[in-house]
Design a protein around this motif. Structure first.
Motif, PDB file in Angstrom:
ATOM      1  N   GLY A 194      23.932  -4.028 -69.484  1.00 25.79           N
ATOM      2  CA  GLY A 194      22.977  -3.736 -70.217  1.00 25.79           C
ATOM      3  C   GLY A 194      23.634  -1.869 -71.058  1.00 25.79           C
ATOM      4  O   GLY A 194      23.411  -1.697 -72.016  1.00 25.79           O
ATOM      5  N   GLY A 195      24.349  -1.395 -69.671  1.00 24.95           N
ATOM      6  CA  GLY A 195      25.302   0.179 -70.639  1.00 24.95           C
ATOM      7  C   GLY A 195      25.969   0.261 -71.666  1.00 24.95           C
ATOM      8  O   GLY A 195      26.414   0.357 -72.482  1.00 24.95           O
ATOM      9  N   VAL A 196      26.655  -1.437 -71.334  1.00 28.57           N
ATOM     10  CA  VAL A 196      27.658  -1.439 -72.703  1.00 28.57           C
ATOM     11  C   VAL A 196      27.197  -2.196 -73.934  1.00 28.57           C
ATOM     12  O   VAL A 196      27.595  -1.439 -74.828  1.00 28.57           O
ATOM     13  N   GLU A 197      25.885  -2.753 -73.620  1.00 28.44           N
ATOM     14  CA  GLU A 197      25.230  -3.661 -74.847  1.00 28.44           C
ATOM     15  C   GLU A 197      24.602  -2.233 -75.922  1.00 28.44           C
ATOM     16  O   GLU A 197      24.259  -2.140 -76.561  1.00 28.44           O
ATOM     17  N   GLY A 198      24.449  -0.942 -74.748  1.00 33.26           N
ATOM     18  CA  GLY A 198      23.712  -0.043 -75.129  1.00 33.26           C
ATOM     19  C   GLY A 198      24.276   0.944 -75.817  1.00 33.26           C
ATOM     20  O   GLY A 198      24.303   1.818 -77.095  1.00 33.26           O
TER      21      GLY A 198
ATOM     22  N   TRP B 237      25.678  -0.462 -79.328  1.00 37.63           N
ATOM     23  CA  TRP B 237      24.455  -0.417 -80.059  1.00 37.63           C
ATOM     24  C   TRP B 237      24.239   0.307 -80.571  1.00 37.63           C
ATOM     25  O   TRP B 237      24.006   0.740 -82.697  1.00 37.63           O
ATOM     26  N   VAL B 238      24.458   1.660 -79.992  1.00 40.98           N
ATOM     27  CA  VAL B 238      24.182   3.235 -80.512  1.00 40.98           C
ATOM     28  C   VAL B 238      25.426   3.273 -81.686  1.00 40.98           C
ATOM     29  O   VAL B 238      25.166   3.691 -82.840  1.00 40.98           O
ATOM     30  N   GLN B 239      26.533   3.224 -81.607  1.00 39.03           N
ATOM     31  CA  GLN B 239      27.911   3.510 -81.944  1.00 39.03           C
ATOM     32  C   GLN B 239      28.044   2.335 -83.190  1.00 39.03           C
ATOM     33  O   GLN B 239      28.323   2.932 -84.129  1.00 39.03           O
ATOM     34  N   THR B 240      27.182   1.154 -83.588  1.00 40.00           N
ATOM     35  CA  THR B 240      27.131   0.564 -84.013  1.00 40.00           C
ATOM     36  C   THR B 240      26.333   1.348 -85.336  1.00 40.00           C
ATOM     37  O   THR B 240      26.189   1.728 -86.778  1.00 40.00           O
TER      38      THR B 240
END
Length: 377
Positions: free
Chosen positions: A197-201, A204-207
């Motif tokens: 979840g931390g990596v996906e978050g 998502w934010v950077q994208t």
């Protein structure tokens, strides 16, 4: 007179072993970087594929299998497309620069003369004189080696990714055998969910913020008339995943090339001010609100992680520095002996919060639902 307190021998031995283990691990990471960097990038892509698969599955009528196939195709095509755009875009950029070399010479001489005059000097060297002092063959060979390394690295990443995807079916059985007790198994799954979840978050934010920056930057560059605006837009999006350095490259590279393209300095100044304003608004107003609790990392840790992984793994380490820091904090917060490290890595001193309110079960600040198959494992 105060007497000195003796440090227990066990504590000294333990701290010495931890220090030696950290040094040995760093040396191993550096020595095996040729093997580990493609593997780390493949794991990174695997996490992206899993996130895209769940996104497609929840928002479409596709089954889990077809959603996984669609996510795999999207991520692989995006990865290979990014490499192709960088390689062919850079080649087109340098081809155009070589075609305009006759016109660029006088402009570079004018810039040098203006800079020297600004500092009170009246005998500036010409651009041809400066270029003659540079060993171009060495830099060309360096660029060729880097391009070859990118292509070879991409091939190894695809190979590793294929084997990781093929081994996913056996991972659940391995998890059951590693943690026979359901409570321990659920705890391991919970740790994995928070790390993912931390990596996906972060992704998502950077994208999303990168897309915002690129849209505004493309409009600004097109309005000014900068050549290769699409190439620079893609470069800005890619380097946005590198903390600190990405913003510097995005805000300075287009204005520098605008100095060479245009006869005056106003277009470069407009690009410099405009890009810095865009980066400031997105980086200080929009991005922090989107991050929330997904990236509770101290800014100093982000900088140190960038320097450390950049030194160990080069450009790939720079791209993965923040996700690796997020993963490290999530894992360290789960163990009593390493929670102090997670506290140092966190931004507000609270790398975990209490879900139940009892103060007994720490959990990293990542809001991720339990997967449907977690109870079946």
């Amino acid at each position: 007179m105060k007497t000195a307190h003796a440090v227990p021998a066990s504590a000294v031995s333990r701290n010495a072993l931890v220090l030696l283990a950290a040094v040995a691990a760093g040396a191993a990471l550096y020595w095996l970087r040729g093997i580990l960097t493609p593997l780390a990038m493949a794991i990174f892509l695997l996490i992206m594929i899993d996130g895209v698969k769940r996104f497609i599955e929840h928002r479409t009528l596709l089954t889990e299998r077809w959603a996984g196939i669609a996510a795999l195709v999207v991520v692989i095509l995006g990865f290979l497309g990014a490499i192709a755009i960088i390689v062919y875009g850079a080649r087109g950029f340098f081809d155009q620069a070589s075609d305009d070399a006759v016109l660029l010479g006088p402009r570079l001489d004018q810039i040098l003369a203006d800079v020297y005059r600004l500092f009170g000097q009246h005998s500036p060297p010409t651009a041809s004189e400066l270029i003659a002092r540079v060993d171009l063959s060495r830099y060309i060979a360096m660029v060729a080696r880097q391009a070859q390394g990118v292509v070879v690295g991409a091939i190894f990443v695809m190979v590793y990714l294929g084997f990781l995807i093929a081994s996913q079916d056996g991972f659940r059985r391995k998890l059951v055998n590693m943690f026979p007790e359901r409570a321990a198994r659920f705890e391991a799954i919970d740790v994995f969910q928070r790390v993912r979840g931390g990596v996906e978050g972060y992704l998502w934010v950077q994208t999303v913020t990168g897309a915002m920056i690129c849209a505004a930057a493309w409009l600004l560059m097109r309005a000014v008339g900068l050549q290769n605006a699409e190439f620079w837009t893609f470069v800005i999006f890619i380097v946005g995943f590198i903390p600190v350095l990405g913003g510097a490259i995005a805000g300075l590279a287009p204005p520098i090339f605008a100095l060479v393209q245009f006869p005056g300095y106003w277009p470069a100044l407009i690009l410099l001010i405009g890009l810095q304003a865009i980066l400031f608004v997105v980086g200080n107003m929009i991005q922090p609100r989107m991050q929330g609790d997904n990236q509770n990392i101290d800014p100093v840790v982000v900088l140190l992680s960038l320097a450390l992984w950049g030194q160990l793994w080069g450009v790939v380490g720079m791209f993965l520095s923040t996700p690796l820091a997020v993963m490290a904090m999530a894992i360290l917060a789960e163990f009593k002996g390493t929670r102090w490290m997670a506290i140092l890595l966190s931004g507000d001193g609270e790398p975990y919060v209490d879900k139940s309110g009892s103060g007994e079960t720490p959990s990293v600040r990542v809001k991720t639902p339990r997967p449907p198959d977690a109870a079946e494992a």
